[in-house]
Scaffold this motif. Structure first.
Motif, mmCIF file in Angstrom:
data_model
loop_
_atom_site.group_PDB
_atom_site.id
_atom_site.type_symbol
_atom_site.label_atom_id
_atom_site.label_comp_id
_atom_site.label_asym_id
_atom_site.label_seq_id
_atom_site.Cartn_x
_atom_site.Cartn_y
_atom_site.Cartn_z
ATOM 1 N N ALA A 11 0.835 -1.195 0.000
ATOM 2 C CA ALA A 11 0.000 0.000 0.000
ATOM 3 C C ALA A 11 0.874 1.253 0.000
ATOM 4 O O ALA A 11 1.800 1.396 0.804
ATOM 5 N N GLY A 12 0.583 2.143 -0.922
ATOM 6 C CA GLY A 12 1.303 3.403 -0.988
ATOM 7 C C GLY A 12 2.659 3.331 -1.663
ATOM 8 O O GLY A 12 3.377 4.340 -1.711
ATOM 9 N N THR A 13 3.023 2.158 -2.211
ATOM 10 C CA THR A 13 4.355 2.011 -2.805
ATOM 11 C C THR A 13 4.338 1.935 -4.328
ATOM 12 O O THR A 13 5.394 1.828 -4.949
ATOM 13 N N SER A 14 3.162 1.990 -4.959
ATOM 14 C CA SER A 14 3.081 1.690 -6.390
ATOM 15 C C SER A 14 3.917 2.650 -7.240
ATOM 16 O O SER A 14 4.573 2.227 -8.199
ATOM 17 N N GLN A 15 3.899 3.943 -6.903
ATOM 18 C CA GLN A 15 4.654 4.905 -7.708
ATOM 19 C C GLN A 15 6.154 4.644 -7.597
ATOM 20 O O GLN A 15 6.881 4.644 -8.611
ATOM 21 N N ALA A 16 6.630 4.420 -6.375
ATOM 22 C CA ALA A 16 8.052 4.126 -6.193
ATOM 23 C C ALA A 16 8.419 2.797 -6.839
ATOM 24 O O ALA A 16 9.493 2.651 -7.442
ATOM 25 N N TYR A 17 7.531 1.813 -6.729
ATOM 26 C CA TYR A 17 7.777 0.503 -7.325
ATOM 27 C C TYR A 17 7.937 0.646 -8.836
ATOM 28 O O TYR A 17 8.883 0.109 -9.438
ATOM 29 N N LEU A 75 -2.491 -2.140 -9.973
ATOM 30 C CA LEU A 75 -3.196 -2.331 -11.238
ATOM 31 C C LEU A 75 -3.360 -1.015 -11.990
ATOM 32 O O LEU A 75 -3.236 -0.969 -13.226
ATOM 33 N N GLN A 76 -3.639 0.063 -11.273
ATOM 34 C CA GLN A 76 -3.743 1.374 -11.926
ATOM 35 C C GLN A 76 -2.418 1.758 -12.565
ATOM 36 O O GLN A 76 -2.373 2.270 -13.696
ATOM 37 N N ALA A 77 -1.323 1.519 -11.852
ATOM 38 C CA ALA A 77 0.002 1.826 -12.406
ATOM 39 C C ALA A 77 0.292 0.957 -13.623
ATOM 40 O O ALA A 77 0.872 1.424 -14.609
ATOM 41 N N ALA A 78 -0.118 -0.320 -13.569
ATOM 42 C CA ALA A 78 0.109 -1.222 -14.698
ATOM 43 C C ALA A 78 -0.708 -0.799 -15.916
ATOM 44 O O ALA A 78 -0.218 -0.834 -17.049
ATOM 45 N N ARG A 79 -1.953 -0.394 -15.688
ATOM 46 C CA ARG A 79 -2.781 0.070 -16.809
ATOM 47 C C ARG A 79 -2.173 1.320 -17.459
ATOM 48 O O ARG A 79 -2.133 1.443 -18.689
ATOM 49 N N GLU A 209 23.468 1.248 -13.366
ATOM 50 C CA GLU A 209 24.078 2.350 -12.623
ATOM 51 C C GLU A 209 22.988 3.115 -11.901
ATOM 52 O O GLU A 209 22.016 3.558 -12.516
ATOM 53 N N TYR A 210 23.118 3.234 -10.583
ATOM 54 C CA TYR A 210 22.149 3.951 -9.769
ATOM 55 C C TYR A 210 22.843 5.068 -9.018
ATOM 56 O O TYR A 210 23.997 4.937 -8.608
ATOM 57 N N ASP A 211 22.112 6.167 -8.816
ATOM 58 C CA ASP A 211 22.616 7.211 -7.933
ATOM 59 C C ASP A 211 21.953 7.057 -6.566
ATOM 60 O O ASP A 211 21.115 6.165 -6.346
ATOM 61 N N LEU A 212 22.314 7.921 -5.640
ATOM 62 C CA LEU A 212 21.804 7.797 -4.276
ATOM 63 C C LEU A 212 20.292 7.997 -4.232
ATOM 64 O O LEU A 212 19.594 7.304 -3.480
ATOM 65 N N ASP A 213 19.766 8.902 -5.037
ATOM 66 C CA ASP A 213 18.316 9.109 -5.063
ATOM 67 C C ASP A 213 17.595 7.839 -5.485
ATOM 68 O O ASP A 213 16.512 7.525 -4.969
ATOM 69 N N HIS A 214 18.173 7.098 -6.413
ATOM 70 C CA HIS A 214 17.551 5.843 -6.850
ATOM 71 C C HIS A 214 17.570 4.816 -5.720
ATOM 72 O O HIS A 214 16.595 4.080 -5.517
ATOM 73 N N VAL A 215 18.657 4.759 -4.988
ATOM 74 C CA VAL A 215 18.725 3.835 -3.851
ATOM 75 C C VAL A 215 17.642 4.169 -2.825
ATOM 76 O O VAL A 215 16.975 3.274 -2.293
ATOM 77 N N LEU A 216 17.430 5.449 -2.557
ATOM 78 C CA LEU A 216 16.375 5.853 -1.629
ATOM 79 C C LEU A 216 14.998 5.538 -2.214
ATOM 80 O O LEU A 216 14.077 5.140 -1.485
ATOM 81 N N GLY A 217 14.838 5.694 -3.509
ATOM 82 C CA GLY A 217 13.583 5.341 -4.148
ATOM 83 C C GLY A 217 13.268 3.866 -4.007
ATOM 84 O O GLY A 217 12.109 3.479 -3.807
ATOM 85 N N LEU A 218 14.290 3.031 -4.105
ATOM 86 C CA LEU A 218 14.089 1.598 -3.885
ATOM 87 C C LEU A 218 13.539 1.329 -2.491
ATOM 88 O O LEU A 218 12.668 0.463 -2.307
ATOM 89 N N ARG A 219 14.039 2.062 -1.503
ATOM 90 C CA ARG A 219 13.522 1.876 -0.130
ATOM 91 C C ARG A 219 12.015 2.097 -0.096
ATOM 92 O O ARG A 219 11.275 1.398 0.588
ATOM 93 N N ARG A 220 11.546 3.098 -0.826
ATOM 94 C CA ARG A 220 10.118 3.434 -0.820
ATOM 95 C C ARG A 220 9.265 2.346 -1.466
ATOM 96 O O ARG A 220 8.060 2.287 -1.246
ATOM 97 N N SER A 221 9.893 1.484 -2.261
ATOM 98 C CA SER A 221 9.127 0.473 -2.995
ATOM 99 C C SER A 221 8.955 -0.832 -2.234
ATOM 100 O O SER A 221 8.169 -1.684 -2.649
ATOM 101 N N TYR A 222 9.685 -1.019 -1.149
ATOM 102 C CA TYR A 222 9.668 -2.306 -0.456
ATOM 103 C C TYR A 222 8.578 -2.353 0.610
ATOM 104 O O TYR A 222 8.323 -1.366 1.312
ATOM 105 N N SER A 223 7.979 -3.523 0.759
ATOM 106 C CA SER A 223 6.933 -3.678 1.778
ATOM 107 C C SER A 223 7.496 -3.508 3.184
ATOM 108 O O SER A 223 6.813 -3.006 4.071
ATOM 109 N N HIS A 224 8.749 -3.927 3.398
ATOM 110 C CA HIS A 224 9.325 -3.869 4.746
ATOM 111 C C HIS A 224 9.812 -2.480 5.138
ATOM 112 O O HIS A 224 10.227 -2.266 6.283
ATOM 113 N N SER A 225 9.785 -1.535 4.188
ATOM 114 C CA SER A 225 10.200 -0.174 4.545
ATOM 115 C C SER A 225 9.265 0.859 3.924
ATOM 116 O O SER A 225 9.697 1.958 3.583
#
Length: 271
Positions: A11-17, A75-79, A209-225
């Protein structure tokens, strides 16, 4: 039974995912299409489709894709991603893999799980798929690669980030309304016990290749964080993660050989 809290897992992670989660290399889907002999009549189901990470490349190779997820945000993001890709051969269903018969799935040749099989009642799902798939049908699992000793290939900053997360949330990995523990029985054993014991394993390496902002974005996509777990301390958590990653790995950019795996499981008697 599907997890009662499956809807809140992401929940709430679809955009970051959709923005930050890495996809899979084209070589993986090309290999899948070749191994399973995709053609314009092939219909594949993507179970736990998320924002379309696998559905879209599948739709470019198969005749049709049925994309299923219990999370309406995903599903909205996938559509939306499907529309941007200009594809018209993906159907969407809201629901759980365990309840596939209730979703009017129609004829399906193969099913794909992109990092979603572990969130299901795996034995029940395999039993259901055994009744749905034709004799040549396959169950395909996509995920991070494994080392020769069987351990997951990890991001170089994972240990530093884990320490930060545990400092905020405690040692147990959070998942939905509860916690998550790695299953004691491996996926391939579950597949074999359910009749899909002819297993092929394929590995793929892709330079990213990822920058630091991308690494933080990954955090937002995980269920555990996910943000909802931290209340008003989420900005503090991300600041602490940024400091830990920079200390452990430098300021970036981070050039990494990303490892992905594909398991194709079929019935031993299929041709």
């Amino acid at each position: 039974m599907p997890r009662d809290d499956a809807v809140v897992l992401f929940a709430g992670t679809s955009q970051a995912y959709a923005t930050y989660r890495p996809g899979y290399p084209d070589a993986l889907f090309d290999k899948m299409a070749a191994e399973l002999a995709f053609n314009p009549r092939t219909r594949v189901a993507d179970l736990g489709c998320g924002p379309g990470t696998a559905s879209i490349p599948l739709a470019r190779r198969a005749g049709a894709v049925l994309a299923i997820d219990p999370n309406t945000e995903m599903l909205q993001a996938a559509r939306a991603a499907t529309q941007r890709a200009g594809l018209a051969n993906i159907e969407f269903r809201h629901g759980h893999a365990e309840r596939l018969p209730d979703l009017d799935p129609g004829g399906i040749e193969h099913v794909v799980f992109g990092r979603s099989f572990h969130w299901t009642d795996r034995a029940a799902v395999v039993a259901t798929l055994d009744t749905f798939l034709p004799a040549h049908g396959a169950i395909v699992l996509l995920g991070p690669g494994r080392s020769e000793k069987g351990a997951w290939h990890r991001w170089p900053w994972d240990e530093a980030v884990r320490e930060v997360r545990e400092a905020f949330l405690g040692p147990e990995s959070r998942a939905g309304a509860g916690t998550y523990a790695q299953p004691e029985v491996g996926h391939e054993e579950v597949l074999g016990a359910g009749g899909f014991g002819r297993i092929e394993r394929h590995s793929f390496t892709e330079r990213v290749e990822y920058d630091l902002d991308h690494v933080l974005g990954l955090r937002r996509s995980y269920s555990h964080s996910a943000e909802r777990l931290f209340g008003d301390r989420y900005d503090q958590y991300l600041d602490a993660v940024a400091a830990a990653v920079t200390s452990a790995c430098g300021p970036g950019p981070y050039r990494i050989d990303k490892q992905d795996s594909m398991v194709i499981a079929r019935r031993p008697t299929s041709s």
